[in-house]
Design a protein around this motif. Structure first.
Motif, PDB file in Angstrom:
ATOM      1  N   HIS A 491      23.479  53.112  20.730  1.00 43.75           N
ATOM      2  CA  HIS A 491      22.915  52.338  21.839  1.00 43.75           C
ATOM      3  C   HIS A 491      23.688  51.046  22.088  1.00 43.75           C
ATOM      4  O   HIS A 491      23.861  50.639  23.242  1.00 43.75           O
ATOM      5  N   GLN A 492      24.128  50.387  21.033  1.00 47.05           N
ATOM      6  CA  GLN A 492      24.858  49.135  21.216  1.00 47.05           C
ATOM      7  C   GLN A 492      26.207  49.375  21.901  1.00 47.05           C
ATOM      8  O   GLN A 492      26.585  48.639  22.811  1.00 47.05           O
ATOM      9  N   MET A 493      26.922  50.396  21.466  1.00 44.95           N
ATOM     10  CA  MET A 493      28.202  50.700  22.103  1.00 44.95           C
ATOM     11  C   MET A 493      27.999  51.122  23.554  1.00 44.95           C
ATOM     12  O   MET A 493      28.786  50.760  24.436  1.00 44.95           O
ATOM     13  N   SER A 494      26.945  51.878  23.796  1.00 44.78           N
ATOM     14  CA  SER A 494      26.642  52.277  25.169  1.00 44.78           C
ATOM     15  C   SER A 494      26.336  51.061  26.028  1.00 44.78           C
ATOM     16  O   SER A 494      26.787  50.976  27.181  1.00 44.78           O
ATOM     17  N   ALA A 495      25.595  50.093  25.472  1.00 47.06           N
ATOM     18  CA  ALA A 495      25.288  48.880  26.231  1.00 47.06           C
ATOM     19  C   ALA A 495      26.544  48.064  26.513  1.00 47.06           C
ATOM     20  O   ALA A 495      26.675  47.458  27.584  1.00 47.06           O
ATOM     21  N   VAL A 496      27.479  48.052  25.565  1.00 51.94           N
ATOM     22  CA  VAL A 496      28.739  47.326  25.780  1.00 51.94           C
ATOM     23  C   VAL A 496      29.533  47.958  26.920  1.00 51.94           C
ATOM     24  O   VAL A 496      30.051  47.258  27.810  1.00 51.94           O
ATOM     25  N   VAL A 497      29.648  49.283  26.913  1.00 54.40           N
ATOM     26  CA  VAL A 497      30.368  49.977  27.988  1.00 54.40           C
ATOM     27  C   VAL A 497      29.667  49.763  29.325  1.00 54.40           C
ATOM     28  O   VAL A 497      30.305  49.535  30.359  1.00 54.40           O
ATOM     29  N   GLN A 498      28.335  49.811  29.297  1.00 55.84           N
ATOM     30  CA  GLN A 498      27.565  49.613  30.524  1.00 55.84           C
ATOM     31  C   GLN A 498      27.762  48.201  31.071  1.00 55.84           C
ATOM     32  O   GLN A 498      27.919  48.005  32.276  1.00 55.84           O
ATOM     33  N   SER A 499      27.763  47.218  30.174  1.00 55.02           N
ATOM     34  CA  SER A 499      27.992  45.841  30.606  1.00 55.02           C
ATOM     35  C   SER A 499      29.404  45.667  31.164  1.00 55.02           C
ATOM     36  O   SER A 499      29.608  44.945  32.147  1.00 55.02           O
ATOM     37  N   HIS A 500      30.363  46.334  30.540  1.00 52.28           N
ATOM     38  CA  HIS A 500      31.748  46.266  31.029  1.00 52.28           C
ATOM     39  C   HIS A 500      31.846  46.865  32.430  1.00 52.28           C
ATOM     40  O   HIS A 500      32.499  46.286  33.316  1.00 52.28           O
ATOM     41  N   ALA A 501      31.193  47.999  32.631  1.00 54.92           N
ATOM     42  CA  ALA A 501      31.217  48.624  33.965  1.00 54.92           C
ATOM     43  C   ALA A 501      30.505  47.739  34.986  1.00 54.92           C
ATOM     44  O   ALA A 501      30.955  47.618  36.136  1.00 54.92           O
ATOM     45  N   ARG A 502      29.412  47.110  34.572  1.00 51.78           N
ATOM     46  CA  ARG A 502      28.659  46.257  35.499  1.00 51.78           C
ATOM     47  C   ARG A 502      29.485  45.053  35.936  1.00 51.78           C
ATOM     48  O   ARG A 502      29.442  44.644  37.102  1.00 51.78           O
ATOM     49  N   SER A 503      30.241  44.470  35.011  1.00 53.39           N
ATOM     50  CA  SER A 503      31.060  43.307  35.353  1.00 53.39           C
ATOM     51  C   SER A 503      32.279  43.693  36.184  1.00 53.39           C
ATOM     52  O   SER A 503      32.735  42.910  37.019  1.00 53.39           O
ATOM     53  N   ARG A 504      32.817  44.895  35.971  1.00 52.86           N
ATOM     54  CA  ARG A 504      34.018  45.307  36.700  1.00 52.86           C
ATOM     55  C   ARG A 504      33.706  45.855  38.087  1.00 52.86           C
ATOM     56  O   ARG A 504      34.539  45.779  38.981  1.00 52.86           O
ATOM     57  N   PHE A 505      32.522  46.414  38.242  1.00 52.98           N
ATOM     58  CA  PHE A 505      32.162  47.028  39.530  1.00 52.98           C
ATOM     59  C   PHE A 505      30.819  46.452  39.989  1.00 52.98           C
ATOM     60  O   PHE A 505      29.781  47.091  39.872  1.00 52.98           O
ATOM     61  N   PRO A 506      30.845  45.223  40.499  1.00 52.95           N
ATOM     62  CA  PRO A 506      29.569  44.579  40.832  1.00 52.95           C
ATOM     63  C   PRO A 506      28.923  45.090  42.107  1.00 52.95           C
ATOM     64  O   PRO A 506      27.736  44.844  42.320  1.00 52.95           O
ATOM     65  N   ARG A 507      29.688  45.799  42.947  1.00 54.94           N
ATOM     66  CA  ARG A 507      29.139  46.133  44.260  1.00 54.94           C
ATOM     67  C   ARG A 507      29.381  47.595  44.611  1.00 54.94           C
ATOM     68  O   ARG A 507      30.139  48.292  43.958  1.00 54.94           O
ATOM     69  N   HIS A 508      28.713  48.003  45.681  1.00 47.41           N
ATOM     70  CA  HIS A 508      28.828  49.356  46.215  1.00 47.41           C
ATOM     71  C   HIS A 508      30.257  49.572  46.724  1.00 47.41           C
ATOM     72  O   HIS A 508      30.889  48.622  47.191  1.00 47.41           O
ATOM     73  N   PRO A 509      30.807  50.791  46.669  1.00 52.87           N
ATOM     74  CA  PRO A 509      30.149  52.034  46.248  1.00 52.87           C
ATOM     75  C   PRO A 509      30.346  52.383  44.776  1.00 52.87           C
ATOM     76  O   PRO A 509      29.644  53.215  44.251  1.00 52.87           O
ATOM     77  N   ASN A 510      31.310  51.722  44.110  1.00 51.99           N
ATOM     78  CA  ASN A 510      31.576  52.094  42.717  1.00 51.99           C
ATOM     79  C   ASN A 510      30.449  51.706  41.784  1.00 51.99           C
ATOM     80  O   ASN A 510      30.313  52.282  40.701  1.00 51.99           O
ATOM     81  N   ALA A 511      29.654  50.717  42.170  1.00 57.19           N
ATOM     82  CA  ALA A 511      28.532  50.316  41.325  1.00 57.19           C
ATOM     83  C   ALA A 511      27.483  51.419  41.214  1.00 57.19           C
ATOM     84  O   ALA A 511      26.679  51.424  40.272  1.00 57.19           O
ATOM     85  N   LYS A 512      27.490  52.355  42.149  1.00 55.50           N
ATOM     86  CA  LYS A 512      26.494  53.428  42.126  1.00 55.50           C
ATOM     87  C   LYS A 512      26.607  54.271  40.861  1.00 55.50           C
ATOM     88  O   LYS A 512      25.589  54.740  40.329  1.00 55.50           O
ATOM     89  N   ASN A 513      27.820  54.448  40.348  1.00 56.45           N
ATOM     90  CA  ASN A 513      28.009  55.297  39.164  1.00 56.45           C
ATOM     91  C   ASN A 513      27.333  54.712  37.942  1.00 56.45           C
ATOM     92  O   ASN A 513      26.564  55.392  37.257  1.00 56.45           O
ATOM     93  N   TRP A 514      27.606  53.425  37.644  1.00 51.39           N
ATOM     94  CA  TRP A 514      26.991  52.854  36.454  1.00 51.39           C
ATOM     95  C   TRP A 514      25.498  52.603  36.645  1.00 51.39           C
ATOM     96  O   TRP A 514      24.729  52.600  35.671  1.00 51.39           O
ATOM     97  N   MET A 515      25.061  52.395  37.883  1.00 49.38           N
ATOM     98  CA  MET A 515      23.626  52.222  38.114  1.00 49.38           C
ATOM     99  C   MET A 515      22.868  53.517  37.816  1.00 49.38           C
ATOM    100  O   MET A 515      21.796  53.501  37.189  1.00 49.38           O
TER     101      MET A 515
END
Length: 759
Positions: A491-515
């Motif tokens: 879970h911790q590693m997954s949260a790190v990857v998720q946070s990395h994706a959130r910071s790199r793709f803050p907006r649509h349309p690429n943000a849809k994948n991590w959301m």
């Protein structure tokens, strides 16, 4: 190239003479800066002293930025010349200040001497000056040719502007500190825009007040900071490229919109600036702002110009209008715009636009064509290499949904890789790797899928020279990796990857994948922990991004909760959907089978649903889904008092589950396997031996369930062991696991109705 500028400089064409703009004082100051640099450098060479290498490098980098970005005031230019990053040589700075002071104090004669042809011929000398074929040489020639053709009243007006420019700058420098070695000024911010993650927007500016205001420009804007046509084109091209491939390095929406407004104010007929505004509004999901910007770009685009180099029509704006409607799921409007685009492209003979429109038309009608016959262009046509690579990837996506043989799909991807490698199309190569990862995930090889995702991230790091690019493929593999790590209990590693994706793709349309992946992770964790309200809330949020996935997860939540009637209604609604892909159909049928499996009873419809799902999985080569179906079948057969067949079904699916499943599926498989093995024992002695062998397997399952915080499943194992030992009259063992159940239940109380669920 701007051919209208060449026509404006043609003395035989008097109709264009009014289009020659007087060079602003900043451009004259830049030419003086270059002139003094050459004088100081040549003087050092004549004296036998080497000019400092770092000073040469700093000035060359600074000059490249000065000619690319808009003009600035004298004090901003001075702060830039003395900044730590681009600090020029002290003699060079002193010579520049003296030359500017001479123009201000000695009169217009100094400016006239500077504008003489012999003077700028020396600047463009091959041996002592700047190469006339370089970017700086072109800049000098353009300004000097205009200076040479100016009349005396125009020269006088330019002189007054330079005096005002210099006087205001010197007065500002005298009032405030020069800040030599200080922080970057506002002029430097204009030259070197901050990354989206590196700076903060003005807290007083909201999106409604600033980013979405396309009509106004900031009141405190510097009147000398004008965007020339070439500067505007370069800025627009750079930002468009960044918005397409690496949004993190593009300007934030508010700051970018401010720059666009300035460009539009200085160049009102620049259609590309309006198109950049369209892209900026699109990433903010502002449909009306994007539509308004696209219409303005449409209105300011020349239908046909006099030169053969700019024969552009409205067809490109029609296809962008279709893309805009497609982004907001306006399918009918998008198809109408594409039909208009196809007609316009045929009238203009624009084959590239026609191919682009046909590709989008096929994408929006993907359920009505045979991709292997109609989507592949001619491989011998060198002009369609990029289109062919994209077409192959589209065919592979469509073929996977239609159940084509995986071997054929991977062979097609090899052809795409060959094209991408031969032509160095890195973005399409990364898309191909992301597609491979998705295909392996579809076919149940999750470990291979994660390896391809990691390979893509490593290659993108190499391609981008230390910085992972922010293309759509990276967004997809980051979302896939976070899901894979979550199902493995990391879970911790997954949260790190998720946070990395959130910071790199803050907006649509690429943000849809991590959301989507984030909501799926939340739903799964809430199901394991029996937090139904949080799970349903996440399902509602997921529904806004993907309706079918939202309904599927909502049905899973109700099944885990025991609300079978509600789950059946959702499943029936799902099965009536027209755009349901094969994988979703299989999972819906599996959930439908779960609704017919009670705590002690099994419906006659269970086998029917599982057979339908098995047929679909087999026809689409989805081996892991077939293994999950066999696991559910083993559960059903065990409850139907058919332990031998249940044991056989469990053995058939064990290998696939252990190889490619998450720890929840593996732990569940361990539990079912031990139950079937014990139930299939012919004698009581045999049953005791098999149960003793299965203790280690069940302990492994308990550890996995504890890691996922699936407390109800841990209690189910303790209940099973206590009951089984009670049936075998082993009272000490029964009391041992009954005590474990009591202690664990007191620490993690679970409602009685959630225990013993098959899901």
């Amino acid at each position: 190239m701007h051919y209208e500028e060449l026509e404006a400089l043609d003395p035989r064409n008097p109709t264009y003479t009014t289009r020659i703009e007087t060079p602003p004082p900043h451009k004259v100051a830049v030419l003086i800066l270059v002139q003094q640099y050459l004088k100081v450098k040549n003087a050092a060479t004549d004296a036998g002293v080497a000019y400092p290498l770092q000073a040469r490098r700093n000035f060359c980098m600074l000059l490249l930025k000065l000619i690319q970005y808009p003009d600035m005031t004298y004090n901003d230019l001075y702060h830039l010349l003395t900044s730590p990053r681009y600090k020029i040589n002290a003699l060079h700075l002193e010579s520049f200040e003296k030359a500017m002071s001479n123009i201000f104090t000695l009169g217009i004669e100094t400016l006239c001497d500077f504008a003489e042809r012999q003077n700028w011929d020396n600047l463009l000398s091959e041996e002592l000056g700047v190469s006339q074929f370089s970017i700086v040489g072109l800049y000098i020639r353009r300004v000097c040719v205009i200076l040479e053709r100016m009349s005396f009243p125009e020269i006088m007006a330019l002189y007054k502007n330079i005096c005002l420019y210099y006087e205001k700058g010197v007065r500002t420098l005298a009032i405030g500190p020069r800040r030599v070695g200080g922080a970057l000024t506002s002029a430097q911010d204009n030259l070197f825009p901050r990354a989206a993650g590196g700076g903060s927007d003005d807290p007083g500016n909201t999106l409604e007040e600033s980013a979405l205001d396309t009509e106004t420009v900031h009141q405190d804007r510097n009147p000398h900071s004008k965007w020339s046509p070439k500067q505007a084109d370069l800025f627009v091209a750079q930002q468009c490229k960044l918005l397409e491939n690496n949004e993190l390095r593009a300007l934030p929406p508010i700051e970018l919109q401010t720059k666009i407004n300035e460009i539009i104010q200085d160049n009102p007929l620049n259609s590309q600036a309006y198109f950049l505004g369209y892209m900026n509004q699109l990433r903010l999901r502002d449909f009306y702002g994007a539509m308004d910007a696209l219409h303005r770009a449409f209105d300011r685009s020349p239908m046909q110009t006099a030169t053969q180099y700019e024969q552009k029509g409205f067809q490109y704006f029609s296809v962008n209008l279709a893309v805009l409607h497609a982004c907001f799921d306006h399918r009918r409007e998008a198809l109408n715009a594409l039909k208009e685009c196809i007609m316009l492209a045929q009238e203009c003979g624009d084959k590239r636009c026609l191919d682009l429109a046909n590709s989008w038309y096929c994408l929006l009608n993907s359920n009505k064509i045979d991709p292997f016959e109609k989507s592949l262009p001619d491989i011998q046509d060198p002009g369609l290499v990029q289109s062919l690579s994209l077409a192959i990837q589209y065919v592979v996506k469509f073929g996977a949904q239609c159940g084509y043989l995986p071997l054929d799909l991977f062979e097609l991807l090899l052809k795409s890789d060959e094209l991408n490698n031969k032509n160095s199309i890195l973005e399409h190569a990364s898309d191909s790797l992301a597609l491979r990862s998705a295909l392996w995930c579809l076919y149940g090889r999750h470990e291979i899928s994660s390896l391809y995702a990691q390979l893509l991230l490593q290659l993108k790091k190499t391609w981008a020279f230390g910085d992972i690019g922010n293309s759509e493929s990276v967004s997809k593999v980051l979302a896939s990796l976070s899901l894979w790590l979550n199902v493995q209990g990391e879970h911790q590693m997954s949260a790190v990857v998720q946070s990395h994706a959130r910071s790199r793709f803050p907006r649509h349309p690429n943000a849809k994948n991590w959301m989507i992946s984030e909501y799926l992770i939340v739903i799964q964790q809430c199901i394991y922990r029996c937090r139904w309200q949080e799970a349903l809330k996440a399902c509602n949020q997921l529904y806004l991004l993907d309706k079918n996935a939202g309904n599927l997860q909502r049905a899973a939540v109700y099944i885990a909760k025991g609300y079978f009637n509600t789950a059946r209604r959702i499943i029936c609604k799902l099965l009536q959907s027209a755009n349901l892909d094969v994988l979703t159909q299989i999972r819906v049928l599996v959930l439908q089978a779960y609704t017919t499996i009670g705590e002690d009873t099994v419906s006659s419809e269970t086998a029917e649903f599982l057979i339908q799902a098995s047929v679909l999985a087999t026809s689409s080569y989805m081996e892991y889904e077939q293994a999950v179906i066999d696991m559910v079948l083993a559960q059903a057969l065990l409850k139907m008092k058919m332990p031998q067949k249940a044991f056989q079904a469990a053995k058939n699916c064990m290998e696939k589950i252990y190889e490619n499943g998450g720890i929840y599926d593996r732990a569940k498989m361990d539990f079912i396997f031990v139950c079937c093995m014990v139930a299939a024992s012919e004698s009581e002695v045999r049953k005791r031996d098999n149960l003793q062998k299965g203790i280690s397997i069940l302990e492994r399952a308990v550890e996995c369930f504890k890691k996922l915080e699936a407390h109800a499943k841990v209690l189910d194992i303790f209940v099973y062991l206590a009951k089984t030992y009670h049936e075998l009259n082993q009272l000490d063992e029964r009391n041992k696991y009954a005590c474990k159940f009591k202690h664990y239940y007191s620490e993690y109380p679970i409602a009685r109705e959630y225990l013993g669920m098959a899901f």
